[in-house]
Each structure stands twice: as C-alpha cells, then as structure tokens.
Motif scaffolding. Sequence first.
Motif, PDB file in Angstrom:
ATOM      1  N   ILE A  18      15.169  -5.146 -10.873  1.00  0.00           N
ATOM      2  CA  ILE A  18      13.877  -5.053 -10.187  1.00  0.00           C
ATOM      3  C   ILE A  18      13.078  -6.316 -10.503  1.00  0.00           C
ATOM      4  N   PRO A  19      12.736  -7.139  -9.513  1.00  0.00           N
ATOM      5  CA  PRO A  19      11.987  -8.367  -9.800  1.00  0.00           C
ATOM      6  C   PRO A  19      10.718  -8.150 -10.608  1.00  0.00           C
ATOM      7  N   MET A  20      10.046  -7.015 -10.435  1.00  0.00           N
ATOM      8  CA  MET A  20       8.835  -6.732 -11.212  1.00  0.00           C
ATOM      9  C   MET A  20       9.154  -6.143 -12.586  1.00  0.00           C
ATOM     10  N   HIS A  21      10.442  -5.836 -12.830  1.00  0.00           N
ATOM     11  CA  HIS A  21      10.915  -5.338 -14.126  1.00  0.00           C
ATOM     12  C   HIS A  21      10.196  -4.073 -14.590  1.00  0.00           C
ATOM     13  N   ARG A  22       9.858  -3.216 -13.668  1.00  0.00           N
ATOM     14  CA  ARG A  22       9.285  -1.921 -14.008  1.00  0.00           C
ATOM     15  C   ARG A  22       9.481  -0.970 -12.838  1.00  0.00           C
ATOM     16  N   MET A  23       9.382   0.316 -13.143  1.00  0.00           N
ATOM     17  CA  MET A  23       9.405   1.314 -12.080  1.00  0.00           C
ATOM     18  C   MET A  23       8.008   1.441 -11.493  1.00  0.00           C
ATOM     19  N   GLY A  24       7.943   1.850 -10.252  1.00  0.00           N
ATOM     20  CA  GLY A  24       6.648   2.046  -9.622  1.00  0.00           C
ATOM     21  C   GLY A  24       6.009   3.353 -10.037  1.00  0.00           C
ATOM     22  N   LYS A  25       4.711   3.449  -9.844  1.00  0.00           N
ATOM     23  CA  LYS A  25       3.983   4.682 -10.103  1.00  0.00           C
ATOM     24  C   LYS A  25       3.843   5.446  -8.783  1.00  0.00           C
ATOM     25  N   TYR A  66      -2.402   4.558   4.958  1.00  0.00           N
ATOM     26  CA  TYR A  66      -2.355   3.640   6.104  1.00  0.00           C
ATOM     27  C   TYR A  66      -1.609   4.284   7.269  1.00  0.00           C
ATOM     28  N   LEU A  67      -0.426   4.831   6.999  1.00  0.00           N
ATOM     29  CA  LEU A  67       0.386   5.412   8.066  1.00  0.00           C
ATOM     30  C   LEU A  67      -0.215   6.692   8.628  1.00  0.00           C
ATOM     31  N   ALA A  68      -0.992   7.402   7.817  1.00  0.00           N
ATOM     32  CA  ALA A  68      -1.581   8.675   8.254  1.00  0.00           C
ATOM     33  C   ALA A  68      -2.868   8.493   9.041  1.00  0.00           C
ATOM     34  N   SER A  69      -3.532   7.355   8.878  1.00  0.00           N
ATOM     35  CA  SER A  69      -4.886   7.168   9.403  1.00  0.00           C
ATOM     36  C   SER A  69      -4.927   6.319  10.665  1.00  0.00           C
ATOM     37  N   ASN A  70      -6.147   6.151  11.178  1.00  0.00           N
ATOM     38  CA  ASN A  70      -6.353   5.319  12.362  1.00  0.00           C
ATOM     39  C   ASN A  70      -6.017   3.854  12.120  1.00  0.00           C
ATOM     40  N   ALA A  71      -5.928   3.470  10.855  1.00  0.00           N
ATOM     41  CA  ALA A  71      -5.624   2.075  10.528  1.00  0.00           C
ATOM     42  C   ALA A  71      -4.277   1.644  11.098  1.00  0.00           C
ATOM     43  N   SER A  72      -3.363   2.593  11.271  1.00  0.00           N
ATOM     44  CA  SER A  72      -2.019   2.269  11.760  1.00  0.00           C
ATOM     45  C   SER A  72      -1.824   2.715  13.205  1.00  0.00           C
ATOM     46  N   GLY A  73      -2.880   2.659  13.987  1.00  0.00           N
ATOM     47  CA  GLY A  73      -2.813   3.142  15.364  1.00  0.00           C
ATOM     48  C   GLY A  73      -1.775   2.471  16.238  1.00  0.00           C
ATOM     49  N   TYR A  74      -1.369   1.231  15.881  1.00  0.00           N
ATOM     50  CA  TYR A  74      -0.364   0.513  16.673  1.00  0.00           C
ATOM     51  C   TYR A  74       0.925   0.322  15.877  1.00  0.00           C
ATOM     52  N   THR A  75       1.094   1.144  14.850  1.00  0.00           N
ATOM     53  CA  THR A  75       2.287   1.061  14.004  1.00  0.00           C
ATOM     54  C   THR A  75       3.124   2.310  14.202  1.00  0.00           C
ATOM     55  N   SER A  76       4.310   2.138  14.736  1.00  0.00           N
ATOM     56  CA  SER A  76       5.231   3.250  14.909  1.00  0.00           C
ATOM     57  C   SER A  76       6.655   2.713  14.887  1.00  0.00           C
ATOM     58  N   GLY A  77       7.554   3.486  14.295  1.00  0.00           N
ATOM     59  CA  GLY A  77       8.940   3.047  14.168  1.00  0.00           C
ATOM     60  C   GLY A  77       9.163   2.087  13.017  1.00  0.00           C
ATOM     61  N   SER A  78       8.171   1.949  12.157  1.00  0.00           N
ATOM     62  CA  SER A  78       8.280   1.016  11.026  1.00  0.00           C
ATOM     63  C   SER A  78       8.785   1.727   9.780  1.00  0.00           C
ATOM     64  N   ASP A  79       9.473   0.965   8.940  1.00  0.00           N
ATOM     65  CA  ASP A  79       9.880   1.447   7.632  1.00  0.00           C
ATOM     66  C   ASP A  79       9.112   0.641   6.598  1.00  0.00           C
ATOM     67  N   VAL A  80       8.187   1.277   5.911  1.00  0.00           N
ATOM     68  CA  VAL A  80       7.342   0.594   4.931  1.00  0.00           C
ATOM     69  C   VAL A  80       8.023   0.663   3.566  1.00  0.00           C
ATOM     70  N   VAL A  81       8.410  -0.491   3.056  1.00  0.00           N
ATOM     71  CA  VAL A  81       9.151  -0.572   1.794  1.00  0.00           C
ATOM     72  C   VAL A  81       8.191  -0.863   0.651  1.00  0.00           C
ATOM     73  N   VAL A  82       8.240  -0.030  -0.387  1.00  0.00           N
ATOM     74  CA  VAL A  82       7.410  -0.200  -1.591  1.00  0.00           C
ATOM     75  C   VAL A  82       8.363  -0.139  -2.774  1.00  0.00           C
ATOM     76  N   ASP A  83       8.920  -1.286  -3.169  1.00  0.00           N
ATOM     77  CA  ASP A  83      10.045  -1.271  -4.112  1.00  0.00           C
ATOM     78  C   ASP A  83      10.005  -2.350  -5.185  1.00  0.00           C
ATOM     79  N   GLY A  84       8.840  -2.970  -5.404  1.00  0.00           N
ATOM     80  CA  GLY A  84       8.770  -4.014  -6.417  1.00  0.00           C
ATOM     81  C   GLY A  84       9.657  -5.201  -6.095  1.00  0.00           C
ATOM     82  N   ALA A  85       9.936  -5.426  -4.813  1.00  0.00           N
ATOM     83  CA  ALA A  85      10.735  -6.544  -4.285  1.00  0.00           C
ATOM     84  C   ALA A  85      12.238  -6.359  -4.527  1.00  0.00           C
ATOM     85  N   TYR A  86      12.666  -5.151  -4.849  1.00  0.00           N
ATOM     86  CA  TYR A  86      14.096  -4.896  -5.142  1.00  0.00           C
ATOM     87  C   TYR A  86      14.995  -5.316  -3.980  1.00  0.00           C
TER      88      TYR A  86
END
Length: 254
Positions: free
Chosen positions: A214-221, A231-251
């Motif tokens: 893991i480039p960040m050398h730790r597990m995520g919280k 973001y995905l649940a709210s109006n902020a992502s009104g034009y976002t669909s079909g996306s895969d949001v990766v949260v992995d410490g740059a793994y």
Amino acid sequence: MYLEEIFGLKGKVAVVTGGNRGIGQVVAEGLARAGAEVIILSRSGAEDTLKKISDAGSRGYHIKTDVTSEESVAEAFRQIVERSGSIDIVFNNAGICLHKDTLEASVEEFRRVVDVNLTGEYIVAREAGKIMMEKGIQGSIINMASMSGSIVNIPQWQCSYNASKAAVIHMTRSLAVEWAEYHIRVNSLSPGYIATPMSVDTPKELKEAWMPLIPMHRMGKPEELVPAVLYLASNASGYTSGSDVVVDGAYTCV
C-alpha cells in the motif's frame, strides 16, 4: 449552508444493507449526520447502529432481511415504502469474503460468495430501481465493489471474491446506462484495505504482507469512505453515474 445544499440529505430516505457493523455501520451514521432517515437491512440485529443514527440526530429502523432472497428483499422494501414513503438512496453493502486457494475451495463456497456479493446486490438494486421508477424518484444506488474487482490481491487467494467484485463494477455500469433515462444514478465504491473486522481479524502474516504494497503504508479508516458515499448519494453527483470510485490509498496505481 452551501455545503448543505450540495451534500445535504435532509428529507431523504436511505437504505443500507449489511449496516449492522463495519463499513455499513459507519456509513449509516454518516448518512444520518447528513440528514437522511436510515433503514438498516441485515440478517442480524442492528441495535448499535440504530443508536448511532439516533445520536446523530436522525431516525431509522431495522428490518431483518436476506439479500439473496427476492421475497425477503421485496417485503423489506414494501415495508420501507409503507412506513417512510420513499427510497431515495441505497448503499448496497452486504458482502462476504473467502480466503481460500481455488483448488481447495468448493463450488458451493464459490457460489455462496457470488450469491451474496453479486446476486444479492443485483436483487437489492433491481427492487430499488423498480420502486424508484414507479414513484418517479431520481434516486442514487451505490453498489459496494472493491479494489479486488480491478486487481488480484496477494499473497492471499480469493478468486471468488475478486470475481464477484469485478462483476459488481460492470453490473453497476450496465444499470447506470439502462436506467439513465429514469434519472436513477448507479455507481460503485471500491475500497482498499479498510480497518474493519473483515480485514483486521485476518492472520497477522497477511497484514504484514499487505502494508508494503500500500503506497500509504496503512489501512484506511471506515470513516474515510463516508465522504465518497455522501458525494454519490447527494445532489453533488447529479451528473455522475456508472462510475467506480476507488478509495484505496493508491494501491491500484502500482
């Protein structure tokens, strides 16, 4: 006020599967803090999660549900519509993992992982989409995928889990395109190694092998996944669909 207008979920009804512990519990609390009413669907009780929802200043309840059963999911969603009047957000989170060499794992074990991780998410998304279409709800469905849907984890072998999560990512894209005309957004979330019982309780030698990768050398919280879900649940992502949001410490970058 500006952030509330963009990311706020006041008046929204959110459903979280597998919300009785781990990532589901933390995300449920985050949705509640953003103003949503949160309903937990799980096979076991969710008293701790419901307390966190209440402490966050929101309300919620639990319905015992087996996500692999069409009848169980349909009945749960019927109760939600009857009791809460809407289903605006679904965090499709229930899942299991099997660390086992392919030649040692049985076909039944493979099917069980796929049944929960893929078929279960399909059943939940399908039922939610049907209700959203019938009621004209411009909803958001967030499917739980994993970085394991894009890479092969080492040194543990988990073919069934990896295959199920890769399928979730493409199922998400397929539903996003199919339901775009109904203004239903479908996205997936792909966490890396997150400090939950599923990963923390794994053998010490595995965790020691993961850290250098893991480039960040730790597990995520788990809390570090909440902003992506909001973001995905709210109006902020009104034009976002079909996306895969990766949260992995740059793994998955290396």
